[in-house]
Design a protein around this motif. Structure first.
Motif, PDB file in Angstrom:
ATOM      1  N   LEU A  57       0.874  -1.166  -0.059  1.00 48.78           N
ATOM      2  CA  LEU A  57      -0.092   0.012  -0.131  1.00 48.78           C
ATOM      3  C   LEU A  57       0.834   1.476   0.130  1.00 48.78           C
ATOM      4  O   LEU A  57       0.546   2.320  -0.631  1.00 48.78           O
ATOM      5  CB  LEU A  57      -0.983   0.025   1.224  1.00 48.78           C
ATOM      6  N   PHE A  58       1.835   1.258   0.782  1.00 47.62           N
ATOM      7  CA  PHE A  58       2.830   2.548   1.018  1.00 47.62           C
ATOM      8  C   PHE A  58       3.570   2.641  -0.568  1.00 47.62           C
ATOM      9  O   PHE A  58       3.631   3.896  -0.950  1.00 47.62           O
ATOM     10  CB  PHE A  58       3.819   2.093   1.851  1.00 47.62           C
ATOM     11  N   ALA A  59       3.846   1.424  -1.258  1.00 47.10           N
ATOM     12  CA  ALA A  59       4.467   1.793  -2.435  1.00 47.10           C
ATOM     13  C   ALA A  59       3.543   2.319  -3.621  1.00 47.10           C
ATOM     14  O   ALA A  59       3.880   3.324  -4.515  1.00 47.10           O
ATOM     15  CB  ALA A  59       4.934   0.153  -2.918  1.00 47.10           C
ATOM     16  N   LYS A  60       2.237   2.041  -3.497  1.00 46.05           N
ATOM     17  CA  LYS A  60       1.199   2.333  -4.282  1.00 46.05           C
ATOM     18  C   LYS A  60       1.102   4.012  -3.948  1.00 46.05           C
ATOM     19  O   LYS A  60       0.780   4.691  -4.906  1.00 46.05           O
ATOM     20  CB  LYS A  60      -0.017   1.509  -3.994  1.00 46.05           C
ATOM     21  N   SER A  61       0.897   4.180  -2.694  1.00 47.26           N
ATOM     22  CA  SER A  61       0.805   5.663  -2.337  1.00 47.26           C
ATOM     23  C   SER A  61       1.903   6.559  -3.017  1.00 47.26           C
ATOM     24  O   SER A  61       1.510   7.598  -3.504  1.00 47.26           O
ATOM     25  CB  SER A  61       0.546   5.823  -1.011  1.00 47.26           C
ATOM     26  N   THR A  62       3.127   5.978  -2.841  1.00 49.99           N
ATOM     27  CA  THR A  62       4.367   6.871  -3.237  1.00 49.99           C
ATOM     28  C   THR A  62       4.319   6.885  -4.686  1.00 49.99           C
ATOM     29  O   THR A  62       4.349   7.863  -5.385  1.00 49.99           O
ATOM     30  CB  THR A  62       5.654   6.147  -2.749  1.00 49.99           C
ATOM     31  N   THR A  63       3.891   5.944  -5.681  1.00 47.07           N
ATOM     32  CA  THR A  63       3.860   5.809  -6.830  1.00 47.07           C
ATOM     33  C   THR A  63       2.899   6.883  -7.539  1.00 47.07           C
ATOM     34  O   THR A  63       3.082   7.577  -8.268  1.00 47.07           O
ATOM     35  CB  THR A  63       3.614   4.408  -7.458  1.00 47.07           C
TER      36      THR A  63
END
Length: 399
Positions: free
Chosen positions: A287-293
């Motif tokens: 989820l954090f990776a998606k948020s950052t992307t």
């Protein structure tokens, strides 16, 4: 009629003399060799295997003896005797050097393979013997592996694997019938990885991948080897394969994301994040990776939504606060103050609690939160807070 002199007579005489001299020189050598070989065989019969080996190694040190199968046969018997002697001591739980025992197995195999090319008539008997001893090559590798002796362990595992291509073992079909071959290849690959040697790491990896219980780590080792070789394309393709097969394995996902983000391929990075979330939609890492992307793709509303989802799951996780706060600040910066002053202020107001919470959770990350808070306080006319951040940034600038 006068006698005719043969012009070749002197040449023949010289050749005869040279031959006789050569025989005179060789005969003592042959006699000495025969005597030493006989001495070695006597030592073998009486169980003095070390004495026999010293004599035979000396004989084989002379290049003229290296094709003499009788010497090699005696050498094989001497080392085999030492192996059996050590095996007996270990079986009886007597004091014995375990590493030395395994080294005898390794040496015996090497001698048997050399002999096979000199005396193929012994192939059947030697193959039967070595097939019985061969598991100790694997065991020797495991013993050395536990000692952290990666180079020596690699040699044992490779010898075990190499038996499959040796004519000596042609009837055993190890490549298809030995179920431990992939495991031996895995440990060889592991040793190469521990040695930071990309060539050794990659030598047996295809066979190692057949050990499906450890294929995730094998792909990790392969990826690292590709990275050491600066082969960016193969590094990427290995990460892709690893992630496809093991999306939740700790290694592949973050590195694949890093590659795409470093290349500015944010759509690819988002696709990876979505694929990961399809496997585990509650993973905070995914989820954090998606948020950052999404933030990098300037899809701010979506980034805020995912960031808030993360905050609800784990209020102590700092980075989602930063992402959400940054997204609101970026939304504000896109608006024209002449026409959307109210909306700008609202965006900064929404950014404020996120960024202040990030500061509270990560007080040492001044480089990240101070410039953003400076901008928020300025646009919200928060004089006291603005002055504090302004002083902080000036002190940092002077430092």
């Amino acid at each position: 009629m006068p006698a005719i002199n043969n012009p070749f007579e002197p040449v023949k005489m010289k050749q005869l003399i040279a031959t006789l001299l050569l025989l005179l020189m060789i005969t003592p050598c042959l006699m000495a060799q025969k005597k030493e070989l006989s001495q070695a065989r006597s030592s073998i019969k009486s169980g003095k295997y070390d004495d026999a080996e010293k004599v035979l190694v000396k004989l084989l040190g002379d290049s003229t003896n290296r094709a003499n199968k009788r010497i090699w046969l005696a050498y094989y018997d001497a080392v085999r005797g030492k192996y059996e002697q050590g095996n007996e001591k270990l079986y009886l739980k007597q004091n014995y050097d375990t590493a030395l025992f395994f080294s005898h197995a390794r040496k015996m195999l090497s001698i048997a393979e050399t002999l096979d090319s000199l005396a193929p008539e012994y192939r059947k008997s030697h193959a039967e013997q070595q097939n019985g001893y061969r598991p100790n090559l694997f065991n020797g590798g495991s013993f050395l592996l536990r000692k952290g002796k990666w180079t020596e362990a690699y040699d044992y595992y490779e010898a075990y694997i190499d038996c499959a291509r040796q004519p000596l073992f042609s009837t055993y079909h190890y490549d298809s019938l030995d179920s431990r071959m992939p495991e031996a290849a895995y440990w060889a690959t592991y040793c190469g990885y521990k040695l930071n040697d990309p060539v050794l790491t990659l030598r047996h990896y295809k066979l190692a991948l057949q050990d499906t219980t450890k294929a995730d780590f094998t792909l990790l080792f392969v990826a690292e080897a590709r990275k050491w070789l600066n082969d960016e394309q193969l590094y990427l393709s290995t990460l892709q394969e690893g992630f496809r097969r093991y999306p939740q394995f700790y290694y592949f996902f973050p590195r694949l994301m890093d590659v795409y983000i470093a290349r500015g391929q944010y759509e690819n990075a988002l696709a990876v994040a979505d694929s990961a979330l399809a496997v585990n939609d509650s993973s905070q890492l995914f989820l954090f990776a998606k948020s950052t992307t999404l933030l990098r793709l300037e899809r701010y509303s979506e980034s805020i939504k995912v960031s808030q989802q993360l905050i609800d799951m784990n209020p102590k996780m700092a980075e989602p606060y930063f992402n959400a706060g940054s997204a609101y600040v970026n939304i504000a910066s896109r608006l024209d103050a002449r026409h959307y002053k109210k909306q700008m202020r609202q965006a900064y107001q929404k950014a404020l609690p996120y960024m202040e919470q990030y500061r509270q959770l990560m007080p040492d990350e001044k480089d990240k939160w101070a410039p953003v808070l400076y901008r928020i306080y300025l646009n919200l006319n928060m004089g006291k807070q603005f002055d504090e951040i302004d002083r902080l940034l000036k002190v940092k600038g002077e430092g």
